[in-house]
Design a protein around this motif. Structure first.
Motif, PDB file in Angstrom:
ATOM      1  N   UNK B 317       2.806 -10.454 -11.406  1.00  0.00           N
ATOM      2  CA  UNK B 317       2.633  -9.005 -11.319  1.00  0.00           C
ATOM      3  C   UNK B 317       1.772  -8.491 -12.487  1.00  0.00           C
ATOM      4  N   UNK B 343      -4.018  -6.092  -7.620  1.00  0.00           N
ATOM      5  CA  UNK B 343      -2.810  -5.570  -6.979  1.00  0.00           C
ATOM      6  C   UNK B 343      -3.131  -4.605  -5.837  1.00  0.00           C
ATOM      7  N   UNK B 344      -4.348  -4.084  -5.778  1.00  0.00           N
ATOM      8  CA  UNK B 344      -4.683  -3.180  -4.662  1.00  0.00           C
ATOM      9  C   UNK B 344      -4.842  -3.936  -3.347  1.00  0.00           C
ATOM     10  N   UNK B 349      -0.506  -8.193  -2.514  1.00  0.00           N
ATOM     11  CA  UNK B 349       0.778  -7.503  -2.333  1.00  0.00           C
ATOM     12  C   UNK B 349       1.722  -8.305  -1.445  1.00  0.00           C
ATOM     13  N   UNK B 350       1.172  -8.906  -0.415  1.00  0.00           N
ATOM     14  CA  UNK B 350       1.996  -9.741   0.469  1.00  0.00           C
ATOM     15  C   UNK B 350       2.659 -10.869  -0.322  1.00  0.00           C
ATOM     16  N   UNK B 353       5.275  -9.259  -2.796  1.00  0.00           N
ATOM     17  CA  UNK B 353       6.453  -8.727  -2.106  1.00  0.00           C
ATOM     18  C   UNK B 353       7.299  -9.850  -1.498  1.00  0.00           C
ATOM     19  N   UNK B 356       9.260 -10.953  -4.510  1.00  0.00           N
ATOM     20  CA  UNK B 356      10.221  -9.915  -4.899  1.00  0.00           C
ATOM     21  C   UNK B 356      11.393  -9.856  -3.916  1.00  0.00           C
ATOM     22  N   UNK B 556      13.632   4.016  -3.712  1.00  0.00           N
ATOM     23  CA  UNK B 556      12.458   3.859  -2.870  1.00  0.00           C
ATOM     24  C   UNK B 556      11.966   2.405  -2.907  1.00  0.00           C
ATOM     25  N   UNK B 557      11.977   1.816  -4.088  1.00  0.00           N
ATOM     26  CA  UNK B 557      11.532   0.418  -4.208  1.00  0.00           C
ATOM     27  C   UNK B 557      12.432  -0.507  -3.392  1.00  0.00           C
ATOM     28  N   UNK B 560      11.545   0.057   0.308  1.00  0.00           N
ATOM     29  CA  UNK B 560      10.236  -0.511   0.671  1.00  0.00           C
ATOM     30  C   UNK B 560      10.269  -2.037   0.680  1.00  0.00           C
ATOM     31  N   UNK B 561      10.985  -2.606  -0.263  1.00  0.00           N
ATOM     32  CA  UNK B 561      11.073  -4.066  -0.282  1.00  0.00           C
ATOM     33  C   UNK B 561      11.867  -4.556   0.929  1.00  0.00           C
ATOM     34  N   UNK B 563      12.037  -3.048   3.796  1.00  0.00           N
ATOM     35  CA  UNK B 563      11.152  -2.913   4.971  1.00  0.00           C
ATOM     36  C   UNK B 563      10.182  -4.080   5.069  1.00  0.00           C
ATOM     37  N   UNK B 564       9.610  -4.416   3.913  1.00  0.00           N
ATOM     38  CA  UNK B 564       8.723  -5.585   3.901  1.00  0.00           C
ATOM     39  C   UNK B 564       9.488  -6.812   4.389  1.00  0.00           C
ATOM     40  N   UNK B 567      10.057  -6.791   8.087  1.00  0.00           N
ATOM     41  CA  UNK B 567       8.824  -6.868   8.872  1.00  0.00           C
ATOM     42  C   UNK B 567       8.119  -8.205   8.735  1.00  0.00           C
ATOM     43  N   UNK B 568       8.198  -8.812   7.558  1.00  0.00           N
ATOM     44  CA  UNK B 568       7.305  -9.937   7.271  1.00  0.00           C
ATOM     45  C   UNK B 568       8.023 -11.249   6.958  1.00  0.00           C
TER      46      UNK B 568
END
Lengths: 597, 597
Positions: B317, B343-344, B349-350, B353, B356, B556-557, B560-561, B563-564, B567-568
């Motif tokens: 990171x 990181x953009x 990010x994949x 995450x 993470x 929120x983190x 979002x994690x 959700x990732x 989904x993935x």
């Protein structure tokens, strides 16, 4: 004992002759000398050389590594490396596929593929010394001035000199637009190159008298970014326009990296201090010229994954046959022994069949790419040439990235078959795993290959390469649709081909609204593609085996491996497809700060 | 610069207090001193010690390694290791969770889990020295005679001595029934142990005055196979029944292995030449006693995967934020900089995450297992104790194998984020990857964990552990079924729970007809289980975060994690389910000879 190696000649011949039909192909492309007996002799001799000369040096190279004398800037390769290189040159291997007028053997490009597989399997670190010469030859052949070709090509082809690609700098790898190395014009038409390059494979060594660096640098009037990069040929010892080799050029190896693996491969920091170089091609068009080298090098790195996997498989299989441990769950298979060999256990078989199916499938992907390069260069019909070029461009990132990622996976499984013994240096399995780890990083990481596939080769071409590949799949399906013995493969292949087209369409639609969808889908799309490509080659392998003169055991092994592949590996497409379809949102939603402290 | 490390205290506290609710749990189990302020102080102090003392020694240990003097048989650990161990002992860390009457700190077992995560993250090789003492304590506590406990437990708990597990021999690892080490009765009631053991972690070192080897050996009248193995406590320096430490015992370290990683961890060949040992527990029942040690050790090795992953994540990171390379596909995000931080990019990010979500999810799996051990040992209600014991037995192979396999995957991704720089020693990422590679091998390979899960913990119990876990899932779902903000997680969790039960039923049905189905399904079933377990913890994390005093960014983190993850990552279950359902045939059909030459 260190990892042993035997060249997989039976499978290579099956792939070349029975699946890809290279004999008539080579004749049609004008390689009249490339007859079966010549090709067989080349394979036999390559096997002998790599098995007996290169393979025994592999663990030596790992243990001793290449060493830099900081005082003199000279690099000493491990014992035996120099003599092996001399034999390689003597045997004409460096110019196997180069044209005879350049001192080459004039064989089809395709025949370089098995050679590289064997070299990489037997000694990956050693193989990195001749590897990049091929790219340097391509760049000079296509972009160099006549006198540059005259002077540099023959020594490179004959292996008397080696080549490098000097791209990366400390602050830029992928993003070459950021590079800082400068080229300032000298009065004699040459340029003074100044800057620091890093990660230069074979930047310095003791195998040859001279080293030809192809260096990316910026001219004084260069536009900013990637459009302002030029290419220069910059030899270690200066070479005059008449070919006379002169004094030491103002460049040197400042240090060599300490790496996880390929310890005999020299990874140099190269310092250029006003070194004399000549412009190759047009000013500011260096990146295009470098891509010529890079595509060749990428396919070459893909072969490293196959070579390491094959060697790992052979050793894991031997160990699984020798190692006696516990009994089969369905009852003792060798009751006279103290325990059964671990090959009886389904989970050990799962690991071995994973490797076997990925290696043999990858071999066809790689050899097919080789034939496409020959077709693109030598077919009479320009439409056929263009078609082959588009298709191999599409397959290159798949080949490079999947074969190297599978190389990591395969060496993982093979090491795992050894249990704790795999972690110990003496068996050689951990070296294969460490060596494999570089292959998904250099010549463009897997992520970069995935972007190349999804962006440049798919989104930017309306999926031209994919359409050609799917047409090949369709033709194969049509040809065999009435063969009941192939239905078990043809049906799922057809289904996956359709799904692949649909996924691609969905991604491109989403990308029209949000360009991040390209990057979000890219790596899963790459793997998805790789698995479907291999399903095609496995279906074709079963069909080709059935029609071949091979014996029943061979045909049966191909069919059983294909069945395993379709049942246990191809379903990986399910999770990749789901990840692709989930889109970019779950990747992009998180604010940078929320990733962590 | 070498890989840095900061203990993830915020996430550990969230997991302990907000998700698992350990404060009321510990009180209920009678740990009245384990109040929030004490627990917080332990975490703070563990962070300080591991970050400042152990973490800086990690690269030193890799570069210098532990060295054996063949002449004396003495092992020297890397500089700093001995002093760090003295501090560890001084701080009372070796007995953190042991009872005060043995010299321990009397904290719940659960609190050993974050301690081990931190130790392993900061210095895995160092952590292997104290690691196995815990198992030796457990074995002696449960199976040793009173005088053995009197003599050995206190020095082990206090860290003045360390323990080992001497199981493996050259010809047997998994299959201990084959072992050859002999134990012959001496006149004084002790035994003379003779044989060779390999892969003995911390078998010899310079950290403590004595080393307590727990050795598996066969008595003269032993029945053949696994039912004829006994356990002996065999110290490096003899210890009389009154506790007097005497002369050197007849055992020594013959050599140490050269390994891929954990180079500071001493992996010994131990030669026992009539060494004096005492029988622990009943004759021929040594394997059961050893299993006591092994389950503890397996959960401990699982934590190694988490620790390495966390450290890898932090460094990847940081690099992804610092490294400027190319622009975001949706337009420059930092136009004032020469390029955007990587990181953009969605693919970076994949990777991040993925790490993470696997690390934070695994942390809950591991801590939950810790609480179950406390419940199994200390709950008043015997039904509750038994339930916890069954559940932790079921979760142990999932925890060990998945956390270590994910450790390999996570260190892979983190290294990959560094591009070519990840392959260079100085950044420390390649060490994390090499160190991680042992964790799927020792204390039972992944394949062995998978068989344990599928056979002993599922088929042999009519899926008792699974039923308990699914009951927990069901209870959670019921509790939150009206919370619309959780529907996106609860619905797929419910669906996967039902699918998991169905897959299990199918495997057991097929296995009734063909026992090979157990092994054929095992590894895919293990991963499938691990992914569903983590889905449960991610759903619970989102719910717990919402109800916690944490700020919006934290909540929120987590969302979002999660959700990732859904989904993935969770879709990986699709391919594992397909592989499981394909059955054993494609694995077992191939004749041994057809695997290759």
């Amino acid at each position: 004992m260190p990892a042993s190696y035997k060249a997989p000649l039976t499978d290579l011949r099956f792939a070349l002759y029975d699946v890809l039909g290279v004999e008539p192909l080579f004749q049609r492309l004008g390689y009249t000398d490339a007859t079966r007996d010549i090709l067989d002799a080349v394979l036999d001799e390559a096997a002998r050389f790599t098995e007996t000369v290169l393979a025994p040096l592999n663990s030596v190279g790992d243990e001793i590594g290449s060493q830099l004398d900081k005082a003199t800037g000279e690099v000493t390769t491990p014992p035996g490396f120099k003599a092996a290189y001399a034999q390689f040159v003597e045997g004409g291997w460096t110019g196997l596929t180069a044209s005879p007028e350049l001192g080459g053997q004039g064989l089809p490009h395709t025949m370089g593929v098995p050679l590289n597989e064997l070299v990489n399997a037997s000694n990956l670190a050693w193989g990195n010394f001749p590897l990049l010469s091929h790219g340097a030859v391509e760049a000079l052949k296509h972009h160099g001035e006549a006198w540059q070709q005259e002077i540099f090509l023959k020594p490179l082809v004959e292996g008397r000199w080696t080549g490098t690609m000097c791209l990366t700098e400390p602050h830029c790898g992928t993003d070459l637009g950021l590079l800082k190395t400068k080229a300032e014009p000298n009065a004699d038409g040459s340029y003074a190159i100044t800057g620091t390059k890093i990660f230069i494979t074979a930047g310095e060594h003791d195998l040859t008298d001279n080293i030809v660096h192809l260096v990316l640098a910026k001219l004084p009037d260069a536009p900013p970014g990637a459009k302002g990069i030029s290419l220069f040929v910059t030899p270690k010892f200066k070479v005059a326009r008449d070919g006379t080799v002169g004094e030491r050029n103002a460049l040197s190896c400042g240090s060599i990296e300490h790496k996880m693996g390929i310890k005999a491969s020299v990874t140099c920091v190269m310092n250029f201090d006003g070194a004399q170089g000549y412009l190759v091609g047009q000013p500011h068009k260096g990146l295009q010229a470098m891509f010529t080298m890079m595509n060749t090098a990428r396919l070459g790195v893909g072969l490293q994954g196959i070579g390491l996997s094959e060697r790992a498989y052979q050793n894991a299989l031997r160990y699984a046959r020798e190692r006696l441990q516990t009994r089969s769950l369905s009852g003792a298979k060798f009751p006279d022994k103290p325990a059964d060999p671990i090959l009886v256990h389904p989970d050990v078989r799962r690991m071995l069949l994973t490797v076997k199916s990925l290696v043999e499938g990858s071999r066809l992907l790689a050899l097919h790419a080789g034939t496409l390069i020959d077709i693109a260069n030598h077919a009479e019909n320009p439409t056929e040439r263009e078609r082959a070029d588009t298709l191999v461009s599409f397959l290159t990132p798949i080949s490079k990235a999947c074969q190297t990622e599978w190389g990591i996976e395969n060496t993982y499984h093979a090491l795992q078959c050894f249990g704790g013994h795999g972690y110990i240096h003496e068996h050689g399995m951990e070296q294969l795993a460490r060596d494999a780890r570089i292959t998904t990083l250099y010549e463009g990481t897997t992520g970069i290959q995935a972007l190349d596939l999804m962006g440049r080769k798919t989104a930017a071409t309306q999926a031209a390469g994919l359409k050609l590949f799917l047409a090949d799949v369709h033709a194969f399906v049509q040809q065999h649709k009435d063969d009941a013995s192939l239905t078990e493969f043809i049906d799922p292949l057809q289904q996956k081909a359709a799904e692949w087209a649909g996924l691609t369409k969905n991604i491109l639609q989403r990308a029209a609204a949000n360009p991040e969808e390209i990057g979000a889908a890219s790596t899963d799309y790459l793997f998805y593609s790789g698995y479907v490509v291999l399903a095609y080659w496995w279906a074709r392998s079963v069909a080709a085996a059935a029609a071949s003169p091979h014996g029943d055991a061979f045909k049966q092994a191909k069919r059983e491996t294909a069945r395993f592949y379709f049942a246990r590996i191809l379903p990986r497409t399910l999770s990749h497809a789901a990840a692709i379809e989930s889109g970019a949102d779950t990747l992009m939603a998180m604010d940078d700060a929320r990733f962590g402290d």
